[in-house]
Design a protein around this motif. Structure first.
Motif, PDB file in Angstrom:
ATOM      1  N   ARG A  48       0.839  -1.207   0.000  1.00  0.00           N
ATOM      2  CA  ARG A  48       0.000   0.000   0.000  1.00  0.00           C
ATOM      3  C   ARG A  48       0.874   1.258   0.000  1.00  0.00           C
ATOM      4  O   ARG A  48       0.599   2.226  -0.725  1.00  0.00           O
ATOM      5  N   LYS A  49       1.917   1.246   0.807  1.00  0.00           N
ATOM      6  CA  LYS A  49       2.805   2.411   0.886  1.00  0.00           C
ATOM      7  C   LYS A  49       3.524   2.640  -0.435  1.00  0.00           C
ATOM      8  O   LYS A  49       3.680   3.778  -0.879  1.00  0.00           O
ATOM      9  N   ARG A  50       3.944   1.553  -1.083  1.00  0.00           N
ATOM     10  CA  ARG A  50       4.651   1.695  -2.359  1.00  0.00           C
ATOM     11  C   ARG A  50       3.734   2.225  -3.454  1.00  0.00           C
ATOM     12  O   ARG A  50       4.141   3.070  -4.258  1.00  0.00           O
ATOM     13  N   LEU A  51       2.511   1.720  -3.479  1.00  0.00           N
ATOM     14  CA  LEU A  51       1.565   2.203  -4.481  1.00  0.00           C
ATOM     15  C   LEU A  51       1.231   3.666  -4.230  1.00  0.00           C
ATOM     16  O   LEU A  51       1.196   4.475  -5.166  1.00  0.00           O
ATOM     17  N   THR A  52       0.990   4.025  -2.994  1.00  0.00           N
ATOM     18  CA  THR A  52       0.671   5.418  -2.655  1.00  0.00           C
ATOM     19  C   THR A  52       1.815   6.345  -3.032  1.00  0.00           C
ATOM     20  O   THR A  52       1.603   7.432  -3.600  1.00  0.00           O
ATOM     21  N   ALA A  53       3.050   5.916  -2.724  1.00  0.00           N
ATOM     22  CA  ALA A  53       4.220   6.731  -3.066  1.00  0.00           C
ATOM     23  C   ALA A  53       4.342   6.886  -4.580  1.00  0.00           C
ATOM     24  O   ALA A  53       4.641   7.978  -5.086  1.00  0.00           O
ATOM     25  N   PHE A  54       4.098   5.806  -5.301  1.00  0.00           N
ATOM     26  CA  PHE A  54       4.170   5.839  -6.768  1.00  0.00           C
ATOM     27  C   PHE A  54       3.131   6.814  -7.321  1.00  0.00           C
ATOM     28  O   PHE A  54       3.440   7.639  -8.193  1.00  0.00           O
ATOM     29  N   GLN A  55       1.922   6.738  -6.804  1.00  0.00           N
ATOM     30  CA  GLN A  55       0.859   7.628  -7.289  1.00  0.00           C
ATOM     31  C   GLN A  55       1.189   9.091  -6.996  1.00  0.00           C
ATOM     32  O   GLN A  55       0.898   9.973  -7.814  1.00  0.00           O
ATOM     33  N   SER A  56       1.804   9.336  -5.850  1.00  0.00           N
ATOM     34  CA  SER A  56       2.143  10.720  -5.499  1.00  0.00           C
ATOM     35  C   SER A  56       3.232  11.287  -6.401  1.00  0.00           C
ATOM     36  O   SER A  56       3.341  12.509  -6.571  1.00  0.00           O
ATOM     37  N   LEU A  57       4.035  10.384  -6.997  1.00  0.00           N
ATOM     38  CA  LEU A  57       5.125  10.823  -7.864  1.00  0.00           C
ATOM     39  C   LEU A  57       4.712  10.934  -9.324  1.00  0.00           C
ATOM     40  O   LEU A  57       5.491  11.406 -10.161  1.00  0.00           O
ATOM     41  N   LEU A  58       3.500  10.512  -9.661  1.00  0.00           N
ATOM     42  CA  LEU A  58       3.065  10.498 -11.065  1.00  0.00           C
ATOM     43  C   LEU A  58       3.212  11.849 -11.780  1.00  0.00           C
ATOM     44  O   LEU A  58       3.643  11.880 -12.944  1.00  0.00           O
ATOM     45  N   PRO A  59       2.885  12.973 -11.141  1.00  0.00           N
ATOM     46  CA  PRO A  59       3.045  14.255 -11.850  1.00  0.00           C
ATOM     47  C   PRO A  59       4.488  14.503 -12.308  1.00  0.00           C
ATOM     48  O   PRO A  59       4.706  15.175 -13.327  1.00  0.00           O
ATOM     49  N   GLU A  60       5.466  13.965 -11.563  1.00  0.00           N
ATOM     50  CA  GLU A  60       6.867  14.105 -11.949  1.00  0.00           C
ATOM     51  C   GLU A  60       7.300  12.987 -12.893  1.00  0.00           C
ATOM     52  O   GLU A  60       8.071  13.200 -13.836  1.00  0.00           O
ATOM     53  N   LEU A  61       6.811  11.773 -12.652  1.00  0.00           N
ATOM     54  CA  LEU A  61       7.225  10.615 -13.448  1.00  0.00           C
ATOM     55  C   LEU A  61       6.819  10.730 -14.917  1.00  0.00           C
ATOM     56  O   LEU A  61       7.482  10.180 -15.798  1.00  0.00           O
ATOM     57  N   VAL A  62       5.703  11.437 -15.196  1.00  0.00           N
ATOM     58  CA  VAL A  62       5.262  11.566 -16.588  1.00  0.00           C
ATOM     59  C   VAL A  62       6.267  12.350 -17.428  1.00  0.00           C
ATOM     60  O   VAL A  62       6.186  12.330 -18.666  1.00  0.00           O
ATOM     61  N   ARG A  63       7.208  12.999 -16.802  1.00  0.00           N
ATOM     62  CA  ARG A  63       8.271  13.685 -17.540  1.00  0.00           C
ATOM     63  C   ARG A  63       9.314  12.694 -18.054  1.00  0.00           C
ATOM     64  O   ARG A  63      10.088  13.007 -18.952  1.00  0.00           O
TER      65      ARG A  63
END
Length: 323
Positions: A148-163
């Protein structure tokens, strides 16, 4: 005492003087290996020096090493009796320095993978018998909470990861994680007997010596949990190497017991490696970001088609098993 220092080496002369006095040996040279790790060469021996995050973390590892050695598990590198060494607000330990094999251990061949699994199985066989008092010193590992923590962290980084990565692919990985969490079943007792697990069974924590022996090293993330969860992590590390061919890695006898577990397929499907490496890209220093990005891109984008087919295939198989 002569010492050879490199830029970034933060071992002070006072600490080296203390270490020399404890060892009762004259230190000639100190080589930094990685952050918090050094090779210390004296007139008599070569020693490995490591800094630990806390005294309690080191003490429980010393206790675990002692238990393993006393119970016939010799594939750990022993702590020197002078450990722990407390200096100001830092904690260090000393071990014999064992010359590494010229060929790193990488899980690349079936023989390497089988050897690693046999070593892990023997380790778990021993740690299933640790005393309740010793086991209580290790935190209880909760796989679903970690997911759960890993998925939440991944989702929070999506605005940056799309770069860095295609948005549609990132969305697919998010959906994979959500599906696994939605369908994993909490079933106490099904995972097997409690043990002390290693907690970080990456290839770099299996050390091949120049003499050919294979050791299990770095117990910083050791925890209390069923042995199953070390194998879940091991499979997650190995699947990209074998092209996400679950049947290929299930040929290993050690894993055959776990294939019957209710959640086994879901455990293999959660994209923990993608979440881990994408987070590393965003958190690493600019100096190391290029290497981190290349590795994450390989896992996330170049392997996406195979990964997507793997997920679809075993999702169907899991649904078939549910009737």
């Amino acid at each position: 005492m002569k010492n050879k220092f490199y830029q970034g080496d933060d071992l002070t002369p006072r600490l080296l003087f203390l270490l020399s006095a404890r060892l009762e040996e004259t230190i000639q040279t100190v080589f930094p290996l990685k952050e918090g790790k050094w090779l210390v060469i004296t007139k008599k021996h070569k020693w490995f020096l490591k800094r630990y995050s806390s005294l309690s973390q080191l003490e429980k590892q010393i206790q675990l090493h002692r238990f393993l050695s006393n119970n016939g598990f010799t594939k750990v590198i022993p702590f020197h009796p002078i450990s722990p060494i407390k200096f100001e607000k830092q904690v260090f330990a000393v071990m014999p320095f064992i010359e590494p094999s010229k060929k790193p251990f990488r899980f690349q061949t079936k023989a390497e993978r089988e050897e690693a699994l046999q070593l892990l199985a023997l380790f778990h066989q021993k740690t299933e018998n640790v005393s309740e008092e010793m086991a209580s010193g290790f935190h209880m590992f909760d796989q679903i909470s970690v997911w759960r923590k890993r998925l939440t962290a991944f989702q929070s980084l999506l605005p940056e990861l799309v770069r860095y990565f295609p948005p549609a692919i990132l969305e697919h990985y998010t959906d994979m994680g959500k599906w696994c969490l939605e369908h994993v079943v909490e079933q106490p007792g099904d995972e097997g007997k409690m043990a002390v697990i290693h907690g970080d069974v990456a290839a770099h924590n299996f050390f091949r010596s120049a003499a050919g022996s294979l050791y299990l090293i770095d117990f910083d993330l050791a925890a209390r949990a069923p042995a199953l969860f070390d194998y879940v992590q091991w499979v997650n590390r190995v699947l990209p190497i074998v092209g996400w061919d679950v049947e290929k890695i299930m040929e290993h006898r050690v894993l055959s017991l776990y294939a019957r577990k209710k959640n086994w397929l879901i455990y293999t499907m959660f994209p923990a490696d993608v979440f881990r490496e994408c987070r590393r890209v965003m958190s690493t220093s600019s100096k190391e970001k290029r290497i981190a990005y290349q590795h994450a891109y390989e896992l996330t984008v170049k392997s996406f088609t195979k990964r997507k087919e793997f997920f679809k295939k075993w999702k169907r198989e899991w649904e078939k098993q549910q009737g």
